[in-house]
Structure formats: C-alpha cells, structure tokens
Design an enzyme around this catalytic site. Structure first.
Site, PDB file in Angstrom:
ATOM      1  N   ARG A 115      10.832  14.796  -0.673  1.00 26.35           N
ATOM      2  CA  ARG A 115      10.846  13.704   0.328  1.00 26.35           C
ATOM      3  C   ARG A 115       9.613  13.693   1.201  1.00 26.35           C
ATOM      4  O   ARG A 115       9.617  13.145   2.290  1.00 26.35           O
ATOM      5  CB  ARG A 115      12.100  13.759   1.191  1.00 26.35           C
ATOM      6  N   GLU A 179     -17.100  -4.055  -1.001  1.00 26.57           N
ATOM      7  CA  GLU A 179     -16.050  -3.908   0.035  1.00 26.57           C
ATOM      8  C   GLU A 179     -16.687  -3.648   1.407  1.00 26.57           C
ATOM      9  O   GLU A 179     -16.166  -4.087   2.429  1.00 26.57           O
ATOM     10  CB  GLU A 179     -15.080  -2.774  -0.320  1.00 26.57           C
ATOM     11  N   ASN A 239      -8.048  -8.730   3.242  1.00 33.27           N
ATOM     12  CA  ASN A 239      -7.963  -9.317   1.902  1.00 33.27           C
ATOM     13  C   ASN A 239      -9.007 -10.398   1.658  1.00 33.27           C
ATOM     14  O   ASN A 239      -8.937 -11.117   0.661  1.00 33.27           O
ATOM     15  CB  ASN A 239      -6.566  -9.900   1.668  1.00 33.27           C
ATOM     16  N   HIS A 246      -8.565 -11.067  -7.144  1.00 34.18           N
ATOM     17  CA  HIS A 246      -7.436 -10.607  -7.966  1.00 34.18           C
ATOM     18  C   HIS A 246      -7.200 -11.535  -9.142  1.00 34.18           C
ATOM     19  O   HIS A 246      -6.855 -11.089 -10.241  1.00 34.18           O
ATOM     20  CB  HIS A 246      -6.165 -10.507  -7.129  1.00 34.18           C
ATOM     21  N   HIS A 259     -13.120  -3.843  -9.578  1.00 28.72           N
ATOM     22  CA  HIS A 259     -12.443  -4.577  -8.524  1.00 28.72           C
ATOM     23  C   HIS A 259     -13.433  -5.155  -7.488  1.00 28.72           C
ATOM     24  O   HIS A 259     -13.355  -6.329  -7.127  1.00 28.72           O
ATOM     25  CB  HIS A 259     -11.428  -3.649  -7.860  1.00 28.72           C
TER      26      HIS A 259
HETATM   27 ZN   LIG Z   1     -10.378  -4.383  -2.439  1.00 32.06          ZN
END
Ligand SMILES: [Zn+2]
Ligand SMILES: NC(=O)c1ccc[n+]([C@@H]2O[C@H](COP(=O)([O-])OP(=O)(O)OC[C@H]3O[C@@H](n4cnc5c(N)ncnc54)[C@H](O)[C@@H]3O)[C@@H](O)[C@H]2O)c1
Length: 358
Positions: A115, A179, A239, A246, A259
């Site tokens: 956990r 990014e 985003n 995407h 990506h």
């Molecule tokens: Zn990204």
C-alpha cells in the site's frame, strides 16, 4: 538549488545541480529516506551510469527492459517479485533512476507495494527532469491505451543531475526541449528567450546552461502542481500543445513522433488557433514558430489527414463531459484555458501545420 514542493502527502524537495548523482547517498539520508533502498533502473541507463550509483545500497539493482512497450503491469509485477524475494518491508524505499517510462513504472510499483513505500525520483532524461519526475503522477499503460492505470504518489525526494543528460541521444534531448519551450510559452518569456538564445550550448549539454532551464522548468511545474494537484484548473495549462500533440501520436500509433516532437506541432496548432481568433499577437506566434524551426526538422505530417486527428481529439481524455478544454497561448509567457474552440478552428490550424485535408 533546492525547490520545495507541497503535496497532499507532505512536502518534498527537488534538488537540482550538476554532479548530484554522485552525492545521492547523503541526500537520501538527509531527507530521511528509509535505509533499505532498492534501485530500479533500466538496462540502457545502467550501461551508461552504473558506476555513479554502485555502492549506494547492498541490495541488487532491479533492472528492467528499456522501452515504452514495457511500461505495463507485467513489468510492475517484476518489481514486486524482486521486492518480495528480498523481503522488502515498509521500511524500504525505491530509488527510480531513468527516464519517464522508468519513473512512472517504478513509481507505480512504489505506490502500490505494501500500500505504498517511498519513491525517490532520479530522472535521467530531459523530459523526466522537467516534467514526469515532478508532480506525483505515476502509472503504466494498458493494451487499450496509454497511462490508463495509475496513482498519485508524490516522491519523497527528487534528485536532478543535469550532467546525466550528457549521454542522452540527441533526439531524446530535443524532445525534452519542446516541453521546456512549453513552460516558456505558458508561463515565462525569460525562459523562452533563454532557450532561443542558448540552443547550441544546450545541445552541447553544457551543465550551466542546462541547470538554468531545468531549474526554471521545474519551478514552473512545481508551482502549478502545488496549486492544483489533481488537474482541475491551472494544471491544465501544462497541457499546452498536448491536445493536437496526443492526436498526432495516436493517429501514427505512437511510432512516428517522440512525445515532445508531437507537442512541438501541438504548440504551433494552439498558437495558430489563438492568433486566428485574435487572442495572441501574430509576432508571438512567429517567435514560437521560429524557435521550433530552429530546433530542426520535425517528422512529417503531410500524409496525415486532418479528419483523423480531429477524431482522435474528440476521444482525448481531456474532453470533460463533452467539453474540450483547449489551452491557448495569449502571448509568449501567458496562457489560458478556453472551452469554446470549435472543430472548424482546430481543423484550420491542423491544416496550417501541413496536414492534409483531402
Ligand atoms: Zn508532455
Ligand atoms: N508522470 C508524469 O507526470 C509524466 C509526464 C510526462 C511524461 N510522462 C511519461 O514519460 C514517458 C516518456 O519519458 P521519456 O521521454 O523520458 O522516455 P524514456 O523513459 O523512454 O527514455 C527515453 C530513452 O532514453 C534512454 N535514457 C534515459 N536516460 C538516459 C541517459 N541519461 N543517457 C542515455 N539514454 C538514456 C531510455 O532508456 C530510453 O531509451 C512516457 O511514458 C510518458 O507517459 C509522465
């Protein structure tokens, strides 16, 4: 440099400095990380960087195969197997050394083993250093889609050593840099300008140049996730470029683009939508396009139909209750989330990056 991030499970530090990996042991002790430490890495990273990390722990490293296709529950199972075999208990911690794939996978194992045991993120790609290692999202892919299985498991500590990026393939490095540019566009004109002014130095992996952009990127990501850990509001601005990005990844079955490259296109699409509706100065869109062009050629999109990308966009998990929240730049350094972008606007912007509308 030490950034301090608040999360729902306590505060954690992000240490950033060239050469830090060699001092990892002391950092773990200082952060109170449990003494039984299990290194999880992959065979590629280990081949380059094993000497920096040996001696950190008497436990055998858990080495995973390299690649996004191994970011799945089967690989998580291999981590559990190794931990159980070594009788790892609650007083154990996982140290994840690798790119985003490794960090997400090992982080998910840490989130769920007994956990939850602490995870320390030691990101070794630019993308992981500025993005995936910060924020606490961990998880794996399912055959039906990316990142469908996951958890929030903020790290106990993040140790960012920009000198580890020296061995990163150029294409991976560049993918991460898109990014960084994204952070500049959503929140910091100075960061954007710094990347534009220091591209050759960055590509040489100059530690000081890297230090500056990695630190600023982490600062932006940390402040956004701190304000909005579960992505209901301001975190959405992260985003930027990801809606069309995407879609490009999906319509090419994740084979054509790294990506970050898809995000490069996605930012151009967002800037095109924003300037077309008059909410971003054309000069700022031009500056973004110029920087992206200066980074070098992106994989082709001329053979990809606009209609396919639009279809993928409407299936994106960012569509909430039928509403598409689109992140648009207002300028270099400022962005907004809008809910009224139409399919026609997106189609026109996809056409503007060279996709085919036939
Ligand atoms: Zn990204
Ligand atoms: N958790 C988050 O918030 C978050 C955010 C963004 C992306 N991600 C995830 O991150 C993943 C992508 O991460 P990535 O771009 O780092 O890819 P990656 O982890 O696949 O790494 C890219 C390649 O570089 C190699 N590599 C790593 N470090 C190296 C080094 N120092 N020298 C030489 N080679 C090295 C890797 O082994 C791999 O082959 C995706 O699965 C994505 O979903 C997660």
């Amino acid at each position: 440099m030490l950034l301090d991030v608040g999360s729902r499970s306590g505060r954690y530090g992000i240490h950033i400095e060239p050469g830090l990996a060699a001092r990892l042991s002391g950092l773990l002790d200082a952060a109170g990380v449990p003494k039984r430490r299990f290194l999880v890495s992959n065979l590629t990273v280990w081949r380059f960087h094993e000497p920096v990390f040996t001696g950190l722990t008497p436990e055998d490293p858990i080495l995973l195969p390299d690649g996004e296709r191994y970011k799945n529950l089967q690989t998580v199972g291999r981590i559990y197997d190794a931990l159980i075999r070594a009788h790892a208990d609650r007083a154990s911690a996982i140290v994840a050394i690798g790119g985003g794939v490794l960090g997400d996978t090992a982080g998910f194992a840490a989130a769920t083993y007994l956990r939850g045991v602490p995870v320390v993120q030691v990101p070794t790609t630019l993308l992981a250093q500025v993005d995936s290692a910060v924020g606490g999202k961990v998880g794996v892919n399912h055959a039906q889609g990316k990142n469908l299985i996951g958890a929030f498991h903020p790290p106990a500590l993040v140790v960012v050593d920009p000198s580890l990026l020296a061995t990163l393939p150029r294409r991976e490095f560049r993918a991460g840099l898109y990014e960084v540019i994204k952070y500049g566009v959503i929140a910091s004109r100075p960061l954007f300008d710094r990347v534009a002014a220091s591209l050759p130095t960055l590509f040489k992996r100059d530690p000081d140049a890297l230090m500056a952009i990695v630190t600023e990127s982490c600062r932006i990501k940390a402040s956004v996730v701190e304000a909005d850990e579960r992505e209901t509001g301001v975190r959405r601005t992260l985003n930027l470029g990801h809606t069309a990005g995407h879609a490009l990844e999906a319509v090419t079955k994740y084979r054509r683009f790294r990506h970050g490259e898809a995000v490069g296109y996605g930012m151009l699409v967002a800037a095109e939508i924003a300037t077309a509706r008059g909410s971003m100065p054309a000069a700022d869109r031009a500056a973004l396009a110029a920087l992206i062009a200066k980074m070098g050629p992106l994989p082709a999109v001329a053979d990809l139909p606009v209609a396919d990308a639009l279809e993928a966009i409407t299936h994106d998990k960012k569509v909430v209750a039928g509403q598409l929240h689109y992140v648009l730049p207002k300028a270099i350094g400022e962005s907004e989330v809008v809910a009224d972008v139409t399919k026609d606007e997106i189609a026109a912007a996809l056409k503007s990056i060279g996709m085919t509308s036939a």
